[in-house]
Design a protein around this motif. Structure first.
Motif, PDB file in Angstrom:
ATOM      1  N   ASP A 186       0.630  -1.542  -0.112  1.00 39.50           N
ATOM      2  CA  ASP A 186       0.093  -0.083   0.473  1.00 39.50           C
ATOM      3  C   ASP A 186       1.492   1.201   0.176  1.00 39.50           C
ATOM      4  OD1 ASP A 186       0.870  -0.403   2.352  1.00 39.50           O
ATOM      5  OD2 ASP A 186      -0.680  -0.004   3.701  1.00 39.50           O
ATOM      6  N   THR A 187       2.120   0.949  -0.078  1.00 36.91           N
ATOM      7  CA  THR A 187       3.312   2.175  -0.089  1.00 36.91           C
ATOM      8  C   THR A 187       2.179   3.374  -1.148  1.00 36.91           C
ATOM      9  OG1 THR A 187       4.901   0.989   0.330  1.00 36.91           O
ATOM     10  CG2 THR A 187       4.951   2.906  -0.412  1.00 36.91           C
ATOM     11  N   PHE A 188       1.902   2.891  -2.548  1.00 34.98           N
ATOM     12  CA  PHE A 188       2.459   4.586  -3.150  1.00 34.98           C
ATOM     13  C   PHE A 188       0.364   4.481  -3.683  1.00 34.98           C
ATOM     14  CE2 PHE A 188       6.284   1.988  -4.385  1.00 34.98           C
ATOM     15  CZ  PHE A 188       6.892   3.075  -4.174  1.00 34.98           C
ATOM     16  N   GLN A 189      -0.488   3.676  -3.263  1.00 31.97           N
ATOM     17  CA  GLN A 189      -1.853   4.180  -2.414  1.00 31.97           C
ATOM     18  C   GLN A 189      -2.013   5.324  -2.852  1.00 31.97           C
ATOM     19  OE1 GLN A 189      -3.743   1.405   0.688  1.00 31.97           O
ATOM     20  NE2 GLN A 189      -5.996   2.056   0.064  1.00 31.97           N
ATOM     21  N   GLY A 190      -3.106   5.735  -3.844  1.00 31.19           N
ATOM     22  CA  GLY A 190      -3.178   7.097  -3.290  1.00 31.19           C
ATOM     23  C   GLY A 190      -3.355   8.025  -5.077  1.00 31.19           C
ATOM     24  N   LEU A 191      -1.829   7.183  -5.012  1.00 31.28           N
ATOM     25  CA  LEU A 191      -1.044   7.670  -6.294  1.00 31.28           C
ATOM     26  C   LEU A 191      -1.873   7.560  -7.904  1.00 31.28           C
ATOM     27  CD1 LEU A 191       2.632   7.637  -5.324  1.00 31.28           C
ATOM     28  CD2 LEU A 191       0.632   9.174  -4.878  1.00 31.28           C
ATOM     29  N   ASN A 192      -3.076   8.370  -8.146  1.00 31.66           N
ATOM     30  CA  ASN A 192      -3.921   7.655  -8.898  1.00 31.66           C
ATOM     31  C   ASN A 192      -3.345   8.266 -10.434  1.00 31.66           C
ATOM     32  OD1 ASN A 192      -5.356   6.631  -7.692  1.00 31.66           O
ATOM     33  ND2 ASN A 192      -6.563   8.228  -6.832  1.00 31.66           N
ATOM     34  N   ASN A 193      -2.769   9.112 -10.835  1.00 29.99           N
ATOM     35  CA  ASN A 193      -2.422  10.455 -11.921  1.00 29.99           C
ATOM     36  C   ASN A 193      -0.810  10.539 -12.210  1.00 29.99           C
ATOM     37  OD1 ASN A 193      -5.092  10.816 -13.048  1.00 29.99           O
ATOM     38  ND2 ASN A 193      -5.065  11.909 -10.825  1.00 29.99           N
ATOM     39  N   LEU A 194      -0.152   9.171 -11.163  1.00 29.82           N
ATOM     40  CA  LEU A 194       1.068   9.139 -11.047  1.00 29.82           C
ATOM     41  C   LEU A 194       1.393   8.739 -12.896  1.00 29.82           C
ATOM     42  CD1 LEU A 194       3.975   9.394  -9.458  1.00 29.82           C
ATOM     43  CD2 LEU A 194       4.009   6.682  -9.610  1.00 29.82           C
ATOM     44  N   MET A 195       2.666   8.953 -13.520  1.00 26.13           N
ATOM     45  CA  MET A 195       2.876   9.504 -14.736  1.00 26.13           C
ATOM     46  C   MET A 195       4.427   8.675 -14.729  1.00 26.13           C
ATOM     47  SD  MET A 195       1.234  11.472 -17.163  1.00 26.13           S
ATOM     48  CE  MET A 195       1.480  13.071 -16.341  1.00 26.13           C
TER      49      MET A 195
END
Length: 352
Positions: A186-195
Motif C-alpha cells: 500500500d506504499t503508493f496507494q492514492g497516487l492515481n495520476n502518477l506517470m
C-alpha cells in the motif's frame, strides 16, 4: 490509446518548462510603477528581479535559514545553501507558493517543523534533492504534482504518506537507501495520476509491489533485482518506458513472455546477466541489451511475428516496430543476421 499515451508523455516531458510560460504571462501584467514596491519587499539576502516579481532567488547565498517570503512569491529558489530547517515562520505570508527548490542543503527530517509543508496549499513542485532526509517527509501538500527526493538517505516511507496526493505525476526517489521492506503493498496507494516513478540506485532485490496503474515511466536501474514476477506488468497496463539497466537479471529470472507487453515502447536491460534475447512485443520501438552475456542472435526466433505472416501483411501491415537495437558489449560477432533485417523493417540503428 496511442493518442492518449502520446499526450500524457508530452505533458510529462514538458512539465518542467510549462511553468515558465505561466510566469511570463503574470510578468506581462505587472505595472512597472509597482516595481519599487516589489524590490523593497525583497529579503536582503536574496535577489528579486523587477521583471520577474513572482520569483525570489535566494540560491548560492550561504544561507542557514529560510528568510521571510513575501506574499507575492510563486517561485522560490533556495538551492545550494546551508539550510538545516524548514519552519512555519518564513511562510506565514507565502500563501501563493507554487514552486520551492531546496536542493543541495542540509535538511533533515527533524529539521522540518510538523505540518509546515502541508500548509502550503497551492504548492505544486517540491524539490528536496541532495539533502539529509532519512524518510519521505510528511504530511505533504495535497495538490503536489512533482516531488523530487533524489540523493538523500531515505530508507523509510511513512504509511499513508502518498494517500492524498492524487495530483502527483512525478515521484523521484532515486539514489537513496530503500530496501524491499520499505515498499509495501500500500506504499503508493492514492497516487492515481502518477506517470513517472524513479526508484533507481537503491537496494532493491525484488520488483516493487503495487505500482500505480497509470504509471508510464518506471525506472529501476542500478538495483539488485533478479526476478520479474509472472504477469507483473498486467497491473501497470500503460507502462511505456521501462529501465532495468544494471541489475542481476538472468534468463531464469524472466518469465517466458515477461516483456511481451504491448504498451512497452522502450525497454532497457543493459548490464544484466542475460544469455539470450527475451521475447518482445511487436509494438516495441527501442531495445537496449548491451553488456549482457548474449553470444548469438537468431532473427527468426527473436521476431515477434512469423516472418511468413509478415510478408502477407506487406509494408503497411502489422509489422514489428523496432527502430533501435543495441547489442554491443556482448559476445556477438558481426555481421548482423539477415533475418533481423527481414523481420524488423523499420530498424534505423543497430549497435553490435
Amino acid at each position: 490509446m496511442t493518442l492518449n499515451i502520446c499526450t500524457s508523455l508530452l505533458f510529462l516531458f514538458l512539465v518542467n518548462s510549462v511553468w515558465t510560460r505561466t510566469v511570463r504571462q503574470v510578468y506581462d501584467e505587472v505595472d512597472p510603477e509597482h516595481w519599487s514596491h516589489y524590490t523593497s519587499e525583497c529579503p536582503q539576502e536574496c535577489f528579486c528581479p523587477p521583471s520577474f516579481p513572482n520569483a525570489l532567488y535566494c540560491d548560492n547565498k550561504g544561507l542557514k535559514e529560510i528568510p521571510a517570503i513575501p506574499a507575492r512569491i510563486w517561485y522560490l529558489y533556495l538551492q545550494n545553501n546551508l539550510i538545516e530547517t524548514i519552519s512555519e515562520k518564513p511562510f506565514v505570508n507565502a500563501s501563493y507558493l507554487r514552486w520551492i527548490n531546496l536542493n543541495k542543503n542540509k535538511i533533515t527530517n527533524n529539521g522540518i517543523e510538523s505540518g509546515v509543508l502541508s500548509k502550503l496549499k497551492r504548492l505544486l513542485y517540491l524539490f528536496l534533492e541532495d539533502n539529509e532526509l532519512e524518510e519521505v517527509p510528511a504530511p505533504l501538500p495535497v495538490g503536489l504534482e512533482q516531488l523530487r527526493l533524489a540523493r538523500n538517505k531515505i530508507s523509510r516511507i511513512p504509511e499513508g504518506v502518498f494517500s492524498n496526493l492524487e495530483n502527483l505525476t512525478m515521484l523521484d526517489l532515486h539514489h537513496n537507501s530503500l530496501l524491499d521492506s520499505a515498499l509495501q503493498s500500500d506504499t503508493f496507494q492514492g497516487l492515481n495520476n502518477l506517470m513517472q516513478l524513479n526508484i533507481a540506485k537503491n537496494s532493491l532485490k525484488k520488483m516493487p509491489l503495487s505500482i500505480p496503474a497509470n504509471t508510464l515511466q518506471l525506472f529501476l536501474d542500478n538495483n539488485s533485482i533478479e526476478v520479474i514476477p509472472e504477469n507483473y506488468f498486467s497491473a501497470i497496463p500503460k507502462v511505456t518506458f521501462l529501465r532495468l539497466n544494471h541489475n542481476k537479471l538472468s534468463d531464469d529470472g524472466i518469465p517466458q513472455n515477461g516483456f511481451n507487453v504491448s504498451s512497452i515502447l522502450d525497454l532497457q536491460l543493459s548490464h544484466n546477466q542475460l544469455t539470450k534475447i527475451p521475447p518482445i512485443n511487436a509494438h516495441l520501438e527501442h531495445l537496449h541489451l548491451d553488456h549482457n552475456r548474449i553470444k548469438s542472435v537468431n532473427g527468426t526466433q527473436m521476431c515477434p511475428v512469423s516472418i511468413a505472416v509478415e510478408e502477407d501483411y506487406g509494408y503497411y501491415g502489422n509489422i514489428p516496430r523496432l527502430r533501435y537495437l543495441r547489442l554491443d558489449g556482448n559476445e556477438i560477432q558481426p555481421p548482423i543476421p539477415l533475418d533481423i533485417m527481414i523481420c524488423f523493417r523499420l530498424l534505423q540503428a543497430v549497435v553490435i
